[in-house]
Design a protein around this motif. Structure first.
Motif, PDB file in Angstrom:
ATOM      1  N   VAL A   1       0.863  -1.178   0.000  1.00  0.00           N
ATOM      2  CA  VAL A   1       0.000   0.000   0.000  1.00  0.00           C
ATOM      3  C   VAL A   1       0.901   1.229   0.000  1.00  0.00           C
ATOM      4  CG1 VAL A   1      -1.792   1.275   1.222  1.00  0.00           C
ATOM      5  CG2 VAL A   1      -1.785  -1.230   1.268  1.00  0.00           C
ATOM      6  N   ASN A   2       0.708   2.111  -0.974  1.00  0.00           N
ATOM      7  CA  ASN A   2       1.598   3.253  -1.170  1.00  0.00           C
ATOM      8  C   ASN A   2       0.729   4.456  -1.519  1.00  0.00           C
ATOM      9  OD1 ASN A   2       3.898   4.756  -1.463  1.00  0.00           O
ATOM     10  ND2 ASN A   2       4.605   3.759  -3.338  1.00  0.00           N
ATOM     11  N   ILE A   3       0.613   5.414  -0.598  1.00  0.00           N
ATOM     12  CA  ILE A   3      -0.343   6.515  -0.752  1.00  0.00           C
ATOM     13  C   ILE A   3       0.397   7.839  -0.820  1.00  0.00           C
ATOM     14  CG2 ILE A   3      -2.410   7.606   0.172  1.00  0.00           C
ATOM     15  CD1 ILE A   3      -2.865   5.075   1.846  1.00  0.00           C
ATOM     16  N   LEU A   4       0.268   8.520  -1.941  1.00  0.00           N
ATOM     17  CA  LEU A   4       0.815   9.864  -2.119  1.00  0.00           C
ATOM     18  C   LEU A   4      -0.246  10.852  -1.657  1.00  0.00           C
ATOM     19  CD1 LEU A   4       3.101  11.673  -3.322  1.00  0.00           C
ATOM     20  CD2 LEU A   4       1.832  11.601  -5.482  1.00  0.00           C
ATOM     21  N   THR A   5       0.117  11.720  -0.705  1.00  0.00           N
ATOM     22  CA  THR A   5      -0.870  12.554  -0.021  1.00  0.00           C
ATOM     23  C   THR A   5      -0.492  14.020  -0.081  1.00  0.00           C
ATOM     24  OG1 THR A   5      -1.272  10.739   1.535  1.00  0.00           O
ATOM     25  CG2 THR A   5      -2.094  12.920   2.160  1.00  0.00           C
ATOM     26  N   LEU A   6      -1.466  14.847  -0.425  1.00  0.00           N
ATOM     27  CA  LEU A   6      -1.331  16.305  -0.340  1.00  0.00           C
ATOM     28  C   LEU A   6      -2.221  16.752   0.809  1.00  0.00           C
ATOM     29  CD1 LEU A   6      -0.116  18.857  -1.731  1.00  0.00           C
ATOM     30  CD2 LEU A   6      -2.272  19.028  -2.995  1.00  0.00           C
ATOM     31  N   ALA A   7      -1.603  17.298   1.852  1.00  0.00           N
ATOM     32  CA  ALA A   7      -2.331  17.566   3.090  1.00  0.00           C
ATOM     33  C   ALA A   7      -2.257  19.036   3.478  1.00  0.00           C
ATOM     34  CB  ALA A   7      -1.768  16.716   4.228  1.00  0.00           C
ATOM     35  N   LEU A   8      -3.315  19.484   4.136  1.00  0.00           N
ATOM     36  CA  LEU A   8      -3.348  20.790   4.778  1.00  0.00           C
ATOM     37  C   LEU A   8      -2.692  20.650   6.141  1.00  0.00           C
ATOM     38  CD1 LEU A   8      -4.502  23.701   5.279  1.00  0.00           C
ATOM     39  CD2 LEU A   8      -6.601  22.596   6.036  1.00  0.00           C
ATOM     40  N   VAL A   9      -1.684  21.492   6.419  1.00  0.00           N
ATOM     41  CA  VAL A   9      -1.020  21.438   7.717  1.00  0.00           C
ATOM     42  C   VAL A   9      -1.002  22.835   8.331  1.00  0.00           C
ATOM     43  CG1 VAL A   9       0.409  19.408   7.225  1.00  0.00           C
ATOM     44  CG2 VAL A   9       1.259  21.668   6.607  1.00  0.00           C
ATOM     45  N   THR A  10      -1.453  22.925   9.573  1.00  0.00           N
ATOM     46  CA  THR A  10      -1.423  24.173  10.312  1.00  0.00           C
ATOM     47  C   THR A  10      -0.852  23.875  11.693  1.00  0.00           C
ATOM     48  OG1 THR A  10      -3.566  24.053  11.437  1.00  0.00           O
ATOM     49  CG2 THR A  10      -3.588  24.775   9.139  1.00  0.00           C
ATOM     50  N   ARG A  11      -0.807  24.898  12.529  1.00  0.00           N
ATOM     51  CA  ARG A  11      -0.312  24.699  13.888  1.00  0.00           C
ATOM     52  C   ARG A  11      -1.189  23.708  14.643  1.00  0.00           C
ATOM     53  NH1 ARG A  11      -1.348  27.436  18.603  1.00  0.00           N
ATOM     54  NH2 ARG A  11      -2.660  28.922  17.478  1.00  0.00           N
ATOM     55  N   ARG A  12      -2.484  23.659  14.327  1.00  0.00           N
ATOM     56  CA  ARG A  12      -3.405  22.763  15.031  1.00  0.00           C
ATOM     57  C   ARG A  12      -3.874  21.593  14.175  1.00  0.00           C
ATOM     58  NH1 ARG A  12      -7.533  26.730  18.464  1.00  0.00           N
ATOM     59  NH2 ARG A  12      -6.005  27.404  20.028  1.00  0.00           N
ATOM     60  N   PHE A  13      -4.129  21.829  12.905  1.00  0.00           N
ATOM     61  CA  PHE A  13      -4.780  20.817  12.061  1.00  0.00           C
ATOM     62  C   PHE A  13      -3.798  20.214  11.056  1.00  0.00           C
ATOM     63  CE2 PHE A  13      -8.316  24.123  12.480  1.00  0.00           C
ATOM     64  CZ  PHE A  13      -8.764  23.584  13.672  1.00  0.00           C
ATOM     65  N   ARG A  14      -4.011  18.952  10.736  1.00  0.00           N
ATOM     66  CA  ARG A  14      -3.310  18.298   9.619  1.00  0.00           C
ATOM     67  C   ARG A  14      -4.274  17.272   9.028  1.00  0.00           C
ATOM     68  NH1 ARG A  14       0.239  17.569  14.786  1.00  0.00           N
ATOM     69  NH2 ARG A  14      -0.569  15.621  15.616  1.00  0.00           N
ATOM     70  N   VAL A  15      -4.713  17.554   7.810  1.00  0.00           N
ATOM     71  CA  VAL A  15      -5.781  16.766   7.193  1.00  0.00           C
ATOM     72  C   VAL A  15      -5.461  16.536   5.723  1.00  0.00           C
ATOM     73  CG1 VAL A  15      -8.262  16.608   6.781  1.00  0.00           C
ATOM     74  CG2 VAL A  15      -7.422  17.934   8.719  1.00  0.00           C
ATOM     75  N   PRO A  16      -5.621  15.302   5.204  1.00  0.00           N
ATOM     76  CA  PRO A  16      -5.444  15.068   3.771  1.00  0.00           C
ATOM     77  C   PRO A  16      -6.511  15.809   2.960  1.00  0.00           C
ATOM     78  CG  PRO A  16      -5.467  13.002   5.008  1.00  0.00           C
ATOM     79  CD  PRO A  16      -5.940  14.073   5.935  1.00  0.00           C
ATOM     80  N   LEU A  17      -6.112  16.435   1.878  1.00  0.00           N
ATOM     81  CA  LEU A  17      -7.058  17.053   0.957  1.00  0.00           C
ATOM     82  C   LEU A  17      -7.242  16.189  -0.290  1.00  0.00           C
ATOM     83  CD1 LEU A  17      -6.107  20.848   1.122  1.00  0.00           C
ATOM     84  CD2 LEU A  17      -7.985  19.667   2.280  1.00  0.00           C
ATOM     85  N   PHE A  18      -6.128  15.747  -0.865  1.00  0.00           N
ATOM     86  CA  PHE A  18      -6.174  14.868  -2.033  1.00  0.00           C
ATOM     87  C   PHE A  18      -5.106  13.795  -1.862  1.00  0.00           C
ATOM     88  CE2 PHE A  18      -7.980  18.812  -3.544  1.00  0.00           C
ATOM     89  CZ  PHE A  18      -9.058  18.395  -4.313  1.00  0.00           C
TER      90      PHE A  18
END
Length: 358
Positions: free
Chosen positions: A107-124
């Protein structure tokens, strides 16, 4: 588990954004709650969360059918995330991979994520069909999916490790006017401005200074980049290529890339134990990731409702007592068991309502 206000909140809001039958919406709501409550993606645990008199085996088969037929639109999920986290201003993005072995499959997942001081969430994200690093074409395709939904001006900076330093990739970022800070390997060759020769980066860092900056071009494409480097405590060089102005600022900005490593830990051992899944099919795994993203955002909303603008206390050694994610997940689980109306309120507070013509 009997239906609660939390179930109703998920079904009512997600039903307005997803083209799912009532039965599928009930399954989705139960699945999101089950993943948060049990902290595992194991479907046998999730099947035990259904109310009613149906046998466990029937509920398990119900979940199997859900993953067989349900597919999410990542663009819709990304819009929902940004709205729920009330993060409309320019944002930091981080690009990275996470991978693990599932039987004989990788399993190999390329991830573009939103990262902030509080949040880190995959977008695409893209599930790669091979082991190892992604290609420049795969990275470009992933960012183009982001740009089809959000404008390039929404990116304050894109952060990536030295695995992501291909020339075609970096040229694409320059052409799209996307600010970036990308770590470079010290054996890579560049052409310093004012010269015609290719030099290894480490050969250009021979001066006895802890921090150095210079301008260069990539040898194959001629893409102009700025290089900033500093010597770390272990003697290794931290070298970044950037187009963001001052080198000192770029080096400090690169530290925020660590947020995506924390995100992968949240999805795995520190949160939802993603590696427990037995789903190997890429489409089914993509559906599971979509469900996990909803649970992740819900946890962050619970942390925000609980803390408001207050910061998490620091311990004597200077670190926070908990991460924002862990605080949110613990709060969400407690509310689901004891105060489901609070969990529902945290979700409903920022979940966007569809327009009348949708």
């Amino acid at each position: 588990m009997m239906p609660t206000a939390a179930h109703a909140a998920l079904q009512d809001t997600l039903g307005a954004h997803l083209d799912l039958s009532k039965s599928r919406l009930v399954t989705l709501a139960t699945l999101v709650i089950a993943l948060a409550s049990a902290r595992t993606v194991n479907l046998s645990h999730a099947a035990a969360q259904f109310g009613g008199s149906a046998r466990h085996a029937s509920n398990y088969r119900r979940l199997q059918r859900f993953f067989q037929y349900v597919r999410f639109d990542q663009a819709m999920i990304a819009r929902l995330i940004v709205r729920m986290l009330t993060f409309e201003r320019a944002r930091d993005l981080a690009l990275d991979r996470t991978n693990w072995t599932l039987g004989r499959s990788e399993v190999n997942i390329l991830t573009l994520a939103l990262v902030t001081r509080r949040f880190r969430v995959p977008l695409f994200f893209t599930l790669l069909d091979h082991r190892g690093n992604s290609t420049s074409e795969q990275r470009i395709a992933l960012v183009k999916r982001y740009l089809a939904v959000f404008d390039a001006s929404s990116i304050r900076v894109l952060l990536a490790d030295r695995e992501f330093c291909g020339e075609g990739w970096m040229q694409f970022l320059q052409e799209q006017s996307i600010p970036f800070v990308i770590r470079m390997r010290q054996d890579l060759r560049v052409v310093p401005l004012g010269t015609e020769n290719r030099w290894r980066i480490d050969s250009l860092l021979r001066r006895p200074r802890k921090r150095q900056t210079f301008e260069a071009k990539l040898p194959e494409t001629g893409t102009p980049i700025s290089i900033a480097a500093k010597r770390l405590r272990d003697g290794e060089w931290l070298i970044v290529a950037h187009n963001t102005g001052r080198g000192e600022r770029a080096l400090n900005t690169y530290r925020r890339r660590w947020g995506i490593e924390c995100l992968f830990a949240d999805l795995k051992r520190r949160g939802f134990n993603l590696e427990d899944t037995r789903l190997a099919d890429p489409e089914k795994l993509a559906t599971l990731l979509g469900v996990l993203i909803l649970a992740l955002v819900w946890a962050y909303r619970c942390a925000t409702d609980l803390m408001g603008k207050k910061a998490i206390k620091r311990k004597a050694h200077g670190r926070r007592e908990k991460s924002w994610f862990r605080l949110g997940l613990d709060t969400l689980r407690r509310w689901l068991f004891n105060e489901p109306e609070n969990a529902a309120s945290a979700w409903l507070r920022t979940c966007p309502k569809p327009k009348a013509n949708q």
